[in-house]
Design a protein around this motif. Structure first.
Motif, short mmCIF file in Angstrom:
data_model
loop_
_atom_site.label_atom_id
_atom_site.label_comp_id
_atom_site.label_asym_id
_atom_site.label_seq_id
_atom_site.Cartn_x
_atom_site.Cartn_y
_atom_site.Cartn_z
N ILE A 110 45.82 35.64 32.52
CA ILE A 110 45.60 34.58 31.53
C ILE A 110 44.36 34.85 30.70
O ILE A 110 44.39 34.76 29.46
N VAL A 111 43.26 35.20 31.36
CA VAL A 111 42.00 35.46 30.64
C VAL A 111 42.16 36.65 29.68
O VAL A 111 41.69 36.61 28.54
N LYS A 112 42.85 37.68 30.14
CA LYS A 112 43.10 38.83 29.28
C LYS A 112 43.92 38.43 28.05
O LYS A 112 43.63 38.85 26.93
N SER A 113 44.93 37.58 28.24
CA SER A 113 45.75 37.12 27.12
C SER A 113 44.93 36.33 26.11
O SER A 113 45.08 36.49 24.90
N ILE A 114 44.03 35.49 26.62
CA ILE A 114 43.17 34.70 25.73
C ILE A 114 42.26 35.63 24.94
O ILE A 114 42.06 35.44 23.72
N VAL A 156 36.42 33.96 28.69
CA VAL A 156 36.73 35.36 28.37
C VAL A 156 35.73 36.29 29.04
O VAL A 156 36.06 37.40 29.47
N GLY A 157 34.49 35.84 29.18
CA GLY A 157 33.45 36.66 29.76
C GLY A 157 33.61 36.96 31.24
O GLY A 157 32.92 37.83 31.78
N VAL A 158 34.53 36.26 31.92
CA VAL A 158 34.69 36.51 33.36
C VAL A 158 35.80 37.51 33.65
O VAL A 158 36.12 37.75 34.81
N GLU A 159 36.38 38.14 32.61
CA GLU A 159 37.48 39.10 32.84
C GLU A 159 37.03 40.24 33.75
O GLU A 159 37.73 40.60 34.71
N LEU A 162 36.69 39.07 37.36
CA LEU A 162 37.97 38.96 38.05
C LEU A 162 38.47 40.34 38.47
O LEU A 162 38.99 40.52 39.57
N ALA A 163 38.29 41.31 37.57
CA ALA A 163 38.70 42.67 37.90
C ALA A 163 37.92 43.20 39.09
O ALA A 163 38.47 43.84 39.99
N SER A 164 36.62 42.92 39.11
CA SER A 164 35.79 43.38 40.21
C SER A 164 36.16 42.68 41.51
O SER A 164 36.13 43.27 42.59
N ARG A 165 36.54 41.42 41.41
CA ARG A 165 36.95 40.67 42.61
C ARG A 165 38.17 41.33 43.26
O ARG A 165 38.31 41.32 44.48
#
Length: 470
Positions: A110-114, A156-159, A162-165
């Motif tokens: 979702i974040v990537k799409s935004i 958007v800044g947490v993409e 999330l990837a690191s998680r």
């Protein structure tokens, strides 16, 4: 005649006599020759050992009744989704056990799409009916989009977080071309048991007092990203329904993942702190595999259970060399070709059409000597997306010139692609094996599971025949 060191050649062997070293051989030449002979013997011994190991592997596989199935195809062809369908059908408890960990993947999608939406709208606001761009400074759309961009920027800044998680807070491989993420096998356990603050630097607002070392099953109520997503729900809906975005979607000017529309249309259900991914969510969640992931299933065959080893491989061009060791003693291959991708090009090579790449890859698989007698199944996948594109008026011949003036309808297009893949198989089919072709949409659980039953039964028949049991 001077004496010579022992050689692999024998004086009693006529062939050895014919190829014996010349009498004029110098000492230096003799040393080189004997070194080469020793190397040849070592290589021969290695080959003999490999053959012995291979025979033992085949013997053990037959004795234990294992079936080895490979899922092959280019990146984003649906291999991992098909693996999840097998898992749902034959090991549903394991899918349930990792269900909560898929929320991180859904959030990332979702974040990537935004981010892609906002980047596509940067500096422009398209008119709803294609009347060009509205560029006047007083345009209310511009102000609305600017405010949305500002309010959504923290999300958007947490993409990257999330990837690191997904890697348990460690390094994660990013596919720069599309901002995709590669993860290794076992990422689910890292997400399920890792700290909620994985991916954030110490001192970030995500480090909550008393929560910095939270471990165990992830509670979204304590997850700062889940709370942020919930707080941004209305802004996400406003952006997704904005006339400028709808125009870009209609004109296909966005490179969103296949699942983006599904998740954004379901944002009310997903953006909550008690969100638990549904089976449909898990099937549509997109994450790229790095390396080879092995999955074991016990499948009933009469009165006994047979172990199936299913291998889900990374399909990006740079990962395909890792497939070869897994070709040994494979019973069956399911090759997935996304025929909806006729208008798309590889991220690794923007000059190569994805259909062309699938055909080239399928040609290599069919012509590989190790796979000559392997049971071969072809999934012409993503037929749901193909139908949507054809109904929207996207012309196949614009991207596949050999399609020429054929009718641009679903039946004609699927028959065309089916014929081309079947022709590739016929050209490299010395063993006269049968190619089983299915038109699929592997995100459709009901339809896919019926196909899995048919494929499973046909693989079992071939397996029993090879084992000389029928």
């Amino acid at each position: 005649m001077r004496s010579r060191s022992p050689s692999i050649y024998s004086a009693d062997d006529p062939l050895a006599f014919a190829i014996r070293p010349p009498e004029s051989e110098t000492e230096e030449q003799r040393l080189v020759r004997t070194a080469l002979e020793m190397e040849a013997r070592r290589n021969s011994d290695l080959i003999d050992e490999e053959i012995r190991v291979e025979r033992e592997k085949i013997r053990r596989r037959k004795a234990t009744g294992e079936v080895k199935l490979l899922l092959l195809g280019q990146a984003e062809s649906g291999k991992s989704t098909l693996q999840k369908q097998f898992q749902l059908m034959h090991a549903p408890a394991s899918l349930d056990s990792e269900r909560s960990s898929w929320s991180t993947v859904v959030f990332l999608n979702i974040v990537k799409s935004i981010r892609i939406l906002l980047e596509s709208l940067e500096g422009t606001a398209a008119a709803p009916e294609g009347g060009g761009c509205r560029s006047d400074a007083g345009d209310p759309w511009r102000h609305q989009l600017a405010n949305l961009r500002l309010r959504l920027s923290p999300l958007v800044g947490v993409e990257a977080s999330l990837a690191s998680r997904l890697s348990g807070g460690g390094g994660v491989a990013m596919n720069g071309g599309k901002g995709g993420v590669f993860v290794r096998r076992g990422w689910q356990s890292s997400v399920a048991s890792g700290p909620l603050t994985a991916g954030y630097p110490r001192g970030h607002s995500a480090w909550m007092p008393g929560k910095a070392s939270v471990s165990g099953p992830v509670s979204l109520a304590d997850d700062p990203i889940a709370r942020m997503l919930e707080a941004s729900k209305d802004d996400i809906k406003e952006l997704w329904q904005h006339p400028s975005v709808r125009t870009l979607v209609k004109k296909r000017r966005l490179r969103l993942d296949d699942s983006a529309e599904f998740f954004l249309n379901n944002i009310d259900r997903i953006a909550t702190v008690d969100y638990l991914p549904s089976t449909d969510d898990i099937m549509r969640a997109r994450i790229q595999t790095m390396g080879i992931a092995e999955h074991e299933f016990e499948i009933a065959l009469g009165p006994k259970a047979v172990k199936w080893l299913l291998y889900d491989v990374g399909g990006a061009r740079g990962l395909r060399h890792t497939w070869i060791p897994y070709f040994d003693d494979a019973n069956a291959i399911i090759f997935l070709a996304p025929i909806s991708a006729f208008d798309q090009y590889l991220d690794e090579d923007t000059r190569t059409n994805r259909i062309d790449d699938s055909l080239q890859l399928f040609t290599q698989i069919c012509s590989t000597s190790l796979l000559k007698r392997v049971h071969m199944v072809l999934f012409l996948n993503k037929t749901d997306l193909l139908k949507t594109k054809l109904e929207a008026g996207i012309r196949v011949k614009r991207y596949i010139t050999s399609f020429a003036d054929r009718s641009n309808d679903y039946e004609e297009v699927t028959n065309y692609f089916k014929a081309h893949f079947a022709q590739v198989h016929r050209r490299s089919n010395e063993a006269k094996r049968v190619l089983y072709i299915h038109l699929t949409s592997v995100v459709d659980t009901k339809a896919t599971q019926q196909i899995i039953v048919n494929v499973r039964d046909s693989i079992f028949r071939g397996y029993l025949k090879d084992a000389a049991l029928v």
